[in-house]
Motif scaffolding. Structure first.
Motif, short mmCIF file in Angstrom:
data_model
loop_
_atom_site.label_atom_id
_atom_site.label_comp_id
_atom_site.label_asym_id
_atom_site.label_seq_id
_atom_site.Cartn_x
_atom_site.Cartn_y
_atom_site.Cartn_z
N TYR A 1 -21.14 -23.66 6.12
CA TYR A 1 -20.04 -22.72 6.34
C TYR A 1 -20.01 -22.29 7.80
CZ TYR A 1 -19.07 -22.14 1.35
OH TYR A 1 -18.71 -22.36 0.05
N ALA B 1 -10.40 -23.00 9.35
CA ALA B 1 -10.82 -21.88 8.49
C ALA B 1 -11.28 -20.68 9.31
CB ALA B 1 -11.93 -22.34 7.55
N LYS C 1 -0.66 -15.25 3.96
CA LYS C 1 -1.46 -15.39 2.73
C LYS C 1 -1.69 -16.86 2.40
CE LYS C 1 -0.17 -11.03 0.49
NZ LYS C 1 0.52 -10.41 -0.66
N HIS D 1 -17.94 -27.20 3.90
CA HIS D 1 -19.31 -26.92 3.49
C HIS D 1 -19.89 -28.07 2.65
CE1 HIS D 1 -22.80 -24.79 1.94
NE2 HIS D 1 -22.38 -25.00 0.71
N GLY E 1 -12.61 -24.27 4.34
CA GLY E 1 -14.01 -23.91 4.58
C GLY E 1 -14.93 -24.42 3.48
N GLY E 2 -14.48 -24.33 2.22
CA GLY E 2 -15.28 -24.83 1.11
C GLY E 2 -15.48 -26.34 1.17
N ASP F 1 -4.29 -18.17 4.73
CA ASP F 1 -5.61 -17.67 4.35
C ASP F 1 -6.16 -18.44 3.16
OD1 ASP F 1 -5.66 -15.81 6.33
OD2 ASP F 1 -4.95 -14.15 5.09
N ALA F 2 -5.30 -18.71 2.17
CA ALA F 2 -5.74 -19.45 0.98
C ALA F 2 -6.17 -20.87 1.35
CB ALA F 2 -4.62 -19.50 -0.06
N ASP G 1 -19.27 -16.18 8.21
CA ASP G 1 -19.60 -15.89 6.83
C ASP G 1 -20.97 -15.21 6.70
OD1 ASP G 1 -17.29 -16.78 5.68
OD2 ASP G 1 -17.98 -18.84 5.50
N SER H 1 -7.13 -21.87 4.30
CA SER H 1 -8.31 -21.83 5.16
C SER H 1 -9.58 -21.65 4.33
CB SER H 1 -8.19 -20.71 6.19
OG SER H 1 -8.24 -19.45 5.57
N THR H 2 -9.48 -20.86 3.24
CA THR H 2 -10.63 -20.70 2.35
C THR H 2 -10.99 -22.04 1.71
OG1 THR H 2 -9.96 -18.43 1.87
CG2 THR H 2 -11.49 -19.46 0.32
N LEU H 3 -9.97 -22.77 1.27
CA LEU H 3 -10.18 -24.10 0.70
C LEU H 3 -10.80 -25.04 1.73
CD1 LEU H 3 -9.77 -26.18 -1.60
CD2 LEU H 3 -7.47 -26.56 -0.68
#
Length: 580
Positions: free
Chosen positions: A538, A268, A203, A217, A213-214, A206-207, A542, A209-211
């Protein structure tokens, strides 16, 4: 049941009546004997001697029958209670012996009285009957478990100890006092704790990796503006050496930043845009010369690569980045002199191994191993090594291993580290073997430098103003007429009201008011002939499956004018030739 109960009630009533009559008779008889000195029996005189004797015998018989039946009932009841107690004891013994949790009973002095089969068959050392619990046996705990046990027995209050470490295992211990001492259960929750830790780590990754990716971008949007404006500057002042000199420096810096965002995207779990069938053996051989400047001369690199290594389907650039990150870490771990061993072999992964590594499937893999004899990693560092920006260096700027984790997982593989302090580190990378056997040579990949011009009307849909302005100028320079929209609704309105044909929409998927797939669907409903090229900072994952079907192309930010021109020609074709 009701009939039996009624019969018993009648029997009880008869007994009471008989007892009452008999008692009344004996009382009366005794009184008469006292007053008449046993010379006169009023009842015998009244009923006659014969009837009196019969009466006496009947009363005695009734009392015998009644007391006998009640005695038999008491005996039967006692036997039932005895049987019930025996069954209860057998049931308790069965529950105790076959309880799946290790169980030990102790007396009031904390001496072991018995233990169950699970404890006996556990393979661990078992206590002796009479041992003092938590003194003679199982005494190595972080807290004084003997004192806790005696306190439970004295207070007659149960206690639980959720996470007690003993002999490398995590135990859930419960002490429950009873009349003869206490029952101690110890549940081994080591595997559950390991799974819980893995889930928390997953988890957390994952958190992050989301950051990542943002952030990538946003970086890519900014880099698109820098790259595009620098190219336009070079085109506008083609003969100016000073401008070319400084713009080249800008290009160098943006390329470095692009590599960083590529690593962020890789972490990510994205960025698999240029997958080809490649040989890992060839990739390693071609990458090693590029790493010579970062590896000290005192470090010897030993290679053991199979000649006919299987082909894998992968992005060569990203796998090179993984190998470079692992090699650089190995070199940094060797303080003075040492060696790094690089080996490659085919590995068959079975179901058991696959189950222990989430996302991995049973099958054939290429195993790339990098082993060094450096200082190694402690437990905490080994657990955090795949986190972005975590580094053993003081500045902590590392992204290499975090990105490596994302890249390998994204390619359907696995990466693992085995390391101990002062014993070196071994990194194993697994990549699935491709069913294809045709290999693409890495040296054939060339940078696109030709800028092909075209014609037609293009709608750019992007919420970043600098991307809109730069892309508009670049497309106009390439010969296209440009329309722009900052939101999905604005784009739909333009498509619906524009009088001229719109040949292509360049669509960013991260719009503020609508998702890119919905915009794509709507504008193609309004104009079925319009083509769509997705442009985003991204990752390709996605993009929804529906958009992948409907869109005619994909381009990753930041991109050069030559890359854009090539993509447009690929999607639109040569309109000039068509017109003629």
């Amino acid at each position: 049941m009701n009939k039996k109960r009624n019969s018993k009630n009648i029997l009880d009533s008869m007994m009471l009546a008989a007892i009452f009559i008999a008692t009344a008779y004996w009382i009366l008889d005794s009184i008469l004997n006292i007053f008449f000195f046993n010379k006169f029996n009023i009842i015998a005189e009244l009923v006659g001697t014969d009837l009196y004797n019969i009466y006496i015998r009947i009363v005695v018989l009734c009392l015998f029958i009644i007391f006998g039946s009640h005695a038999q009932a008491s005996i039967n009841k006692f036997r039932r209670v005895e049987k019930s107690l025996k069954e209860g004891e057998e049931r308790y013994r069965t529950l105790f012996e076959y309880n799946p949790i290790e169980t030990i009973t102790v007396d009031h002095d904390a001496r072991v009285t018995e233990y169950n089969l699970v404890k006996a068959n556990s393979g661990d050392k078992v206590p002796k009957i009479g041992d003092i619990m938590y003194k003679d046996y199982a005494g190595k705990h972080k807290i004084n478990m003997y004192n806790e046990l005696m306190e439970c027995i004295r207070s007659n209050i149960s206690k639980e100890f959720p996470e007690q470490i003993y002999n490398g295992n995590v135990l859930y211990i419960r002490i429950a006092p009873f009349s003869k001492g206490a029952i101690i259960t110890a549940l081994n929750i080591t595997k559950q704790k390991q799974l819980q830790t893995q889930l928390q780590q997953s988890k957390k990754m994952d958190a992050i990796s989301t950051l990542a990716g943002g952030i990538a971008h946003q970086f890519n949007n900014i880099l698109s503006g820098i790259t595009g404006n620098t190219e336009l500057l070079q085109i506008e002042f083609a003969g100016n050496k000073k401008i070319n000199k400084y713009s080249d420096r800008l290009f160098t810096l943006t390329r470095r930043m692009t590599r960083l965002t590529s690593q962020l995207l890789a972490y990510a779990r994205g960025g698999k845009y240029l997958e080809k069938h490649i040989s890992i053996s060839d990739l390693v051989k071609e990458t090693l010369p590029l790493l010579k400047h970062s590896i000290k001369r005192s470090i010897k690199v030993i290679m053991n690569l199979e000649k006919d290594s299987p082909i894998v389907k992968a992005d060569a650039t990203q796998i090179q980045m993984v190998f470079s990150a692992v090699m650089n870490n190995a070199a940094e771990a060797i303080e003075e002199s040492g060696s790094i061993r690089v080996s490659l072999q085919k590995k068959d992964v079975d179901e058991k191994y696959a189950l222990q590594h989430p996302g991995l499937k049973a099958g054939q893999y290429v195993q790339l191993t990098v082993e060094d004899d450096g200082k190694g990693l402690d437990k905490e560092t080994k657990e955090r090594v795949f986190e972005p920006f975590f580094s053993t260096k003081l500045q902590g700027r590392g992204l290499g291993m975090a990105a490596s984790y994302g890249i390998i997982i994204n390619h359907g593989g696995w990466i693992e580290i085995d390391s101990e302090l002062n014993k070196g580190t071994v990194v194993n990378i697994y990549l699935p073997v491709s069913e294809e056997t045709e290999e693409v040579s890495l040296s054939e990949e060339k940078e696109i430098t030709d800028i092909s011009k075209g014609e037609g009307t293009i709608l750019i849909i992007d919420d970043e103003e600098n991307v809109l302005d730069t892309s508009s100028l670049a497309l106009e320079h390439l010969g296209y007429r440009v329309l722009t929209a900052k939101t999905g609704m604005e784009a739909i309105d333009i498509v619906e009201t524009a009088e001229e044909d719109i040949d292509l929409a360049i669509l960013d998927i991260g719009l503020p008011d609508m998702m890119g797939d919905k915009v794509c669907l709507k504008i193609q409903e309004l104009r079925p002939d319009i083509k769509v090229m997705v442009s985003t900072g991204y990752m390709v994952e996605d993009i929804t499956n529906d958009m992948k079907i409907k869109a005619q192309g994909f381009i990753q930010k930041p991109f050069s004018m030559s890359q854009m021109a090539m993509k447009l020609k690929e999607i639109l074709g040569d309109k000039k030739e068509t017109a003629s």
